[in-house]
Design a protein around this motif. Structure first.
Motif, mmCIF file in Angstrom:
data_model
loop_
_atom_site.group_PDB
_atom_site.id
_atom_site.type_symbol
_atom_site.label_atom_id
_atom_site.label_comp_id
_atom_site.label_asym_id
_atom_site.label_seq_id
_atom_site.Cartn_x
_atom_site.Cartn_y
_atom_site.Cartn_z
ATOM 1 N N GLY A 22 0.848 -1.125 0.000
ATOM 2 C CA GLY A 22 0.000 0.000 0.000
ATOM 3 C C GLY A 22 0.881 1.168 0.000
ATOM 4 N N CYS A 23 2.032 1.072 0.610
ATOM 5 C CA CYS A 23 2.961 2.186 0.548
ATOM 6 C C CYS A 23 4.365 1.688 0.669
ATOM 7 C CB CYS A 23 2.667 3.218 1.589
ATOM 8 S SG CYS A 23 2.708 2.675 3.231
ATOM 9 N N ARG A 142 2.981 6.130 -8.292
ATOM 10 C CA ARG A 142 4.022 5.123 -8.152
ATOM 11 C C ARG A 142 3.916 4.127 -9.283
ATOM 12 N NH1 ARG A 142 3.708 5.030 -1.589
ATOM 13 N NH2 ARG A 142 4.090 7.259 -1.465
ATOM 14 N N HIS A 158 -1.848 5.160 -3.342
ATOM 15 C CA HIS A 158 -1.332 6.536 -3.388
ATOM 16 C C HIS A 158 -1.477 7.127 -4.787
ATOM 17 C CE1 HIS A 158 0.313 6.885 0.661
ATOM 18 N NE2 HIS A 158 0.729 5.637 0.551
ATOM 19 N N ASP A 165 -0.054 8.551 4.482
ATOM 20 C CA ASP A 165 0.927 7.958 5.402
ATOM 21 C C ASP A 165 1.172 8.924 6.556
ATOM 22 O OD1 ASP A 165 1.287 5.722 3.793
ATOM 23 O OD2 ASP A 165 2.877 6.679 2.633
ATOM 24 N N HIS A 220 5.716 4.769 9.743
ATOM 25 C CA HIS A 220 4.452 5.444 9.448
ATOM 26 C C HIS A 220 3.290 4.452 9.464
ATOM 27 C CE1 HIS A 220 5.699 3.969 5.457
ATOM 28 N NE2 HIS A 220 4.413 3.987 5.130
ATOM 29 N N HIS A 222 0.185 3.505 7.208
ATOM 30 C CA HIS A 222 -0.423 3.668 5.889
ATOM 31 C C HIS A 222 -1.928 3.452 6.047
ATOM 32 C CE1 HIS A 222 -1.160 2.931 1.551
ATOM 33 N NE2 HIS A 222 -2.053 2.085 2.030
HETATM 34 ZN ZN ZN Z 1 1.328 4.463 2.166
#
Ligand code: ZN
Length: 232
Positions: A22-23, A142, A158, A165, A220, A222
């Motif tokens: 997801g990130c 991305r 994203h 995030d 972080h 997400h």
């Molecule tokens: Zn993320």
């Protein structure tokens, strides 16, 4: 009519395929070009956008909630990165750094989480008001790589403006609780605060990835409104 559906992997493999990424980045200072591309299978993205009516309802909800925001024009950035029905949040009551375009439902959910999840937890558990939330950002196109299925694409939420995030929370007493430093803090109240914040996120967002998930998320949380529910 054919529907794009994920292959029948075992659940763990499917989750890894779907959610790993997801990130992906290590923080705002991390060099973007050297980060691995973690992506998720999200299906044909152009068909999944919000309808104008949904978006209008969401704008109304934000206005009723006394949120200041600017609607953003729909944009197709190419490579499957399409942001529709997005807003720039200007004021949700607590300053949030680093926000760019967010799909309206993400903005709505995020606002509720900060106001009714994070802020009360700061007050009740840490005894101080939340004065700032720090993010590593929202929209980021991305890379997309083929996954072998003609009708499917892999990309991060994203790239749809559908993920944020969160890296830290700042309190009125001056404390700055980072995900990186606080998640395994020796201070049990800090750990409890982040645990409650995480649980609150899992009740609101579709996918939540924390340091519990993998090392790529050690600094972080997400939070996204894509597939789910998934809470880690
Ligand atoms: Zn993320």
């Amino acid at each position: 009519m054919r529907f794009a559906r994920p292959p029948a992997f075992p659940v763990a493999a499917l989750l890894a395929t779907t959610l790993l990424g997801g990130c992906l980045f290590g923080g705002r200072d991390a060099p973007r070009q050297s980060t691995p591309i973690h992506e998720r299978r999200s299906g044909p993205v152009t068909l999944n956008g919000p309808t104008p009516r949904d978006t209008q309802q969401c704008f109304t909800d934000l206005s009723r909630a006394q949120v200041r925001y600017s609607p953003l024009p729909d944009r197709d950035f190419g490579s499957g990165c399409i942001v529709t029905g997005a807003v720039q949040l200007l004021d949700i009551g607590v300053p949030v750094t680093g926000l760019k375009s967010m799909r309206c439902p993400l903005a709505r959910t995020f606002t509720g989480w900060v106001r009714y999840g994070v802020a009360p937890a700061a007050r009740e558990i840490l005894g101080s008001d939340l004065v700032r939330v720090e993010s590593f950002g929202t929209y980021s196109c991305r890379g997309i790589i083929g996954n072998g299925a003609a009708s499917a694409r892999k990309m991060s939420e994203h790239g749809l403006g559908n993920a944020v995030d969160i890296s830290a929370f700042v309190l009125r007493d001056g404390r700055r609780i980072t995900i990186l430093g606080g998640w395994r803090s020796p201070d049990p109240e800090v750990r409890e605060f982040l645990s409650v914040v995480h649980q609150s996120a899992c009740k609101r967002f579709r996918t939540v990835l924390s340091p519990n998930y993998n090392a790529a998320h050690q600094n972080h949380l997400h939070l996204d409104m894509g597939r789910g529910p998934f809470c880690a």
